[in-house]
Scaffold this active site. Structure first.
Site, PDB file in Angstrom:
ATOM      1  N   LYS A   1      46.963  25.346 -37.515  1.00 44.09           N
ATOM      2  CA  LYS A   1      46.274  26.221 -36.553  1.00 44.09           C
ATOM      3  C   LYS A   1      46.915  26.107 -35.175  1.00 44.09           C
ATOM      4  O   LYS A   1      47.638  25.136 -34.905  1.00 44.09           O
ATOM      5  CB  LYS A   1      44.791  25.855 -36.493  1.00 44.09           C
ATOM      6  CG  LYS A   1      44.521  24.412 -36.094  1.00 44.09           C
ATOM      7  CD  LYS A   1      43.047  24.066 -36.295  1.00 44.09           C
ATOM      8  CE  LYS A   1      42.783  22.645 -35.823  1.00 44.09           C
ATOM      9  NZ  LYS A   1      41.364  22.257 -36.016  1.00 44.09           N
TER      10      LYS A   1
ATOM     11  N   TYR B   1      54.025  26.607  -2.992  1.00 41.26           N
ATOM     12  CA  TYR B   1      52.764  27.238  -2.564  1.00 41.26           C
ATOM     13  C   TYR B   1      51.909  26.250  -1.786  1.00 41.26           C
ATOM     14  O   TYR B   1      51.813  25.069  -2.163  1.00 41.26           O
ATOM     15  CB  TYR B   1      51.984  27.745  -3.769  1.00 41.26           C
ATOM     16  CG  TYR B   1      52.567  28.984  -4.390  1.00 41.26           C
ATOM     17  CD1 TYR B   1      52.690  30.163  -3.642  1.00 41.26           C
ATOM     18  CD2 TYR B   1      52.992  28.986  -5.708  1.00 41.26           C
ATOM     19  CE1 TYR B   1      53.225  31.311  -4.216  1.00 41.26           C
ATOM     20  CE2 TYR B   1      53.522  30.126  -6.283  1.00 41.26           C
ATOM     21  CZ  TYR B   1      53.640  31.290  -5.531  1.00 41.26           C
ATOM     22  OH  TYR B   1      54.169  32.415  -6.102  1.00 41.26           O
TER      23      TYR B   1
HETATM   24  C1  LIG Z   1      41.471  21.010 -36.399  1.00 41.36           C
HETATM   25  C2  LIG Z   1      40.783  20.560 -37.640  1.00 41.36           C
HETATM   26  C3  LIG Z   1      41.374  19.570 -38.429  1.00 41.36           C
HETATM   27  C4  LIG Z   1      42.602  18.788 -38.016  1.00 41.36           C
HETATM   28  O1  LIG Z   1      42.192  17.845 -37.043  1.00 41.36           O
HETATM   29  P1  LIG Z   1      43.128  16.657 -36.530  1.00 41.36           P
HETATM   30  O2  LIG Z   1      42.192  15.770 -35.813  1.00 41.36           O
HETATM   31  O3  LIG Z   1      44.146  17.259 -35.628  1.00 41.36           O
HETATM   32  O4  LIG Z   1      43.745  16.023 -37.716  1.00 41.36           O
HETATM   33  C5  LIG Z   1      40.757  19.275 -39.632  1.00 41.36           C
HETATM   34  N1  LIG Z   1      39.622  19.905 -40.019  1.00 41.36           N
HETATM   35  C6  LIG Z   1      39.022  20.833 -39.266  1.00 41.36           C
HETATM   36  C7  LIG Z   1      37.778  21.484 -39.752  1.00 41.36           C
HETATM   37  C8  LIG Z   1      39.580  21.185 -38.035  1.00 41.36           C
HETATM   38  O5  LIG Z   1      38.964  22.095 -37.283  1.00 41.36           O
END
Ligand SMILES: *Cc1c(COP(=O)(O)O)cnc(C)c1O
Length: 371
Positions: free
Chosen positions: A37, A265
Site C-alpha cells: 500500500k 523564505y
Molecule cells: C498497513 C497494514 C499492515 C502492515 O503494517 P506494518 O506495521 O507496516 O507491517 C498490515 N495489516 C493491515 C490491516 C494494515 O493496514
C-alpha cells in the site's frame, strides 16, 4: 538516474535479505503477504511487487482497489487483498483484475452480496482495534456473512493494534485479541464454514509475537527495514533487517554568504560567520517534512553531516556546508541512506520530524524517480 534532480534508490539485495530473515521468523506454515500500500511505503509498488514475485512471494495486500489495479497492470502475480473500502460502483474491477476484497463489516457484506456477481473476499474481524472488520462478538452476523452466496470466502483476518508495545497491559491486550480471533474462527469452522486462510500478524506481530501464528503475515515496515526505532527490535531480530530505500538529491548550486547575510523564505537562516550553502533540488513537495527546517534535520554531503539551513521550500532545500570541503554543483546529497561511511536512517529522520518511518516513507512523492 545520472541526470535526476531527486530520486529514490531501492536496494534489491537488502530486500532479499529482509525476505529471508522474515521468513525465518515466521511461524510454521505461514507465508509472507507483504503490504504494498501507499506505493509500497514510497518504494514503488510495481517495482517491489515484481522483485518479490521473483523471490517466490505469492500474496500481497494493498489499501485500495486502485493500488491493486496498478499492481496487476504492472504484471504482479499472486493473490492481492484490498484491506480497505471499495465503492460498489468499483466492484466490477475486483473480478476484472482478480482482486480479493475485505469485508469491512456486516453492512458492507450485504452490499457485496447485492452486487449480484461472485466476489472473492477475506472477512475482516474486529477484535479490539475498532477500525475495520465485523465485531468478533457478532457470531450470528459473521455466520450470515459466510452464508451469503455471492461471497467466495478465501480467508479471514484481524489486525493487532498494540503488538509493537512491550508494556505488560499491551501484551495482554494482544493476547486477548488473538484469543478472540481464534475463538471466533473456531466457532465458524465448527459450524461448518470453510475459511481457507486466516491471518493476524503485521510487522510487529512477526517480530514480537510470532507464536500467534496464522497462514499469512502482512508485513510492511519490517520488509522495508525501517523498524530500528521499535523498542525491543534488536533483541527480536538477528541478523538485523536492512534498509531498502535511499533518498538522494542533486546539488543545484553552491553559494557563499558574508557574515550577517540571510537566506531563504523569512530570511530564517542567518550567517554568523562566512558561510557556504548548498541548494538541494528536493523539497517538501517531494515528501521531505518541512518541520526538518532550521537545522532540525541533517543530510549527507561529501560523507559529512550538513544541517538544513532555514526553511525547506516546496522544491528546494538549503543546507549549510560551511564545514564540508570541495562541494560542487551537480554533486549528490543523501537525505536517507549512507555516504562514505556516514548514515542517516529514516528512523532518525522520523524522530527528528516527530513522526514514524511509515509516515515519512509513504509520503515520498510521485515526482521522485525510482531505481
Ligand atoms: C498497513 C497494514 C499492515 C502492515 O503494517 P506494518 O506495521 O507496516 O507491517 C498490515 N495489516 C493491515 C490491516 C494494515 O493496514
Amino acid at each position: 538516474m545520472e541526470t535526476g534532480r531527486a530520486w529514490i534508490e531501492i536496494d534489491r539485495k537488502a530486500l532479499g535479505h529482509n525476505v529471508a530473515v522474515l521468513r525465518s521468523l515466521l511461524p510454521k506454515g505461514c507465508e509472507l503477504m507483504p503490504a504494498l500500500k501507499a506505493n509500497a511505503y514510497g518504494h514503488g509498488a510495481v517495482l517491489v511487487g515484481r522483485e518479490l514475485n521473483k523471490m517466490g512471494v505469492r500474496a500481497f495486500c494493498v489499501a485500495c482497489v486502485e493500488e491493486g489495479v496498478e499492481l496487476r497492470k504492472g504484471g504482479v502475480e499472486g493473490e492481492i487483498l484490498i484491506l480497505g473500502y471499495t465503492h460498489p460502483l468499483q466492484f466490477p474491477l475486483l473480478e476484472q483484475y482478480d482482486l480479493c476484497q475485505t469485508v469491512v463489516d456486516y453492512a458492507y457484506a450485504r452490499e457485496l452480496q447485492e452486487y449480484g456477481e461472485r466476489v472473492a473476499v477475506h472477512i475482516g474481524i474486529d477484535t479490539g482495534m475498532h477500525r475495520l472488520g465485523e465485531r468478533c462478538e457478532q457470531v450470528d452476523r459473521l455466520c450470515q456473512i459466510c452464508d451469503m452466496q455471492n461471497l467466495v470466502i478465501k480467508g479471514a483476518y484481524t489486525h493487532l493494534c498494540v503488538a509493537d508495545s512491550m508494556a505488560e497491559n499491551d501484551r495482554i491486550y494482544t493476547r486477548q485479541q488473538a484469543e478472540a480471533f481464534y475463538h471466533t474462527i473456531g466457532v465458524l469452522r465448527n459450524r461448518g464454514y470453510q475459511i481457507p486462510r486466516i491471518h493476524l500478524l503485521a510487522s510487529s506481530g512477526v517480530l514480537f509475537h510470532p507464536e500467534l501464528g496464522g497462514d499469512y503475515a502482512r508485513v510492511g515496515i519490517a520488509l522495508y527495514g525501517a523498524c530500528g526505532d521499535m523498542e525491543g527490535y534488536r533483541q527480536a531480530v538477528q541478523p538485523p533487517l536492512r534498509p531498502v530505500l535511499s533518498l538522494k538529491a542533486r546539488i543545484a548550486s553552491v553559494r557563499e554568504l558574508q557574515p550577517g547575510e540571510s537566506a531563504g523564505y523569512g530570511l530564517a537562516y542567518v550567517a554568523e560567520k562566512p558561510a557556504r550553502l548548498a541548494v538541494l533540488a528536493i523539497g517538501y513537495g517531494d515528501g521531505l517534512p518541512r518541520v526538518l527546517s532550521g537545522g532540525t534535520g541533517e543530510v549527507l554531503v561529501g560523507g559529512r553531516r550538513a544541517p538544513i539551513a532555514g526553511r525547506i521550500c516546496m522544491d528546494q532545500t538549503l543546507v549549510d556546508v560551511t564545514n564540508v570541503d570541495g562541494v560542487q554543483p551537480g554533486d549528490v546529497a543523501v537525505l536517507i541512506g549512507s555516504q562514505e561511511g556516514e548514515t542517516v536512517t529514516v528512523e532518525e529522520m522520523a524522530t527528528r520530524a516527530g513522526t514514524i518511518p511509515n509516515e515519512i516513507l509513504s509520503r515520498l512523492g510521485g515526482r521522485l524517480g525510482r531505481k
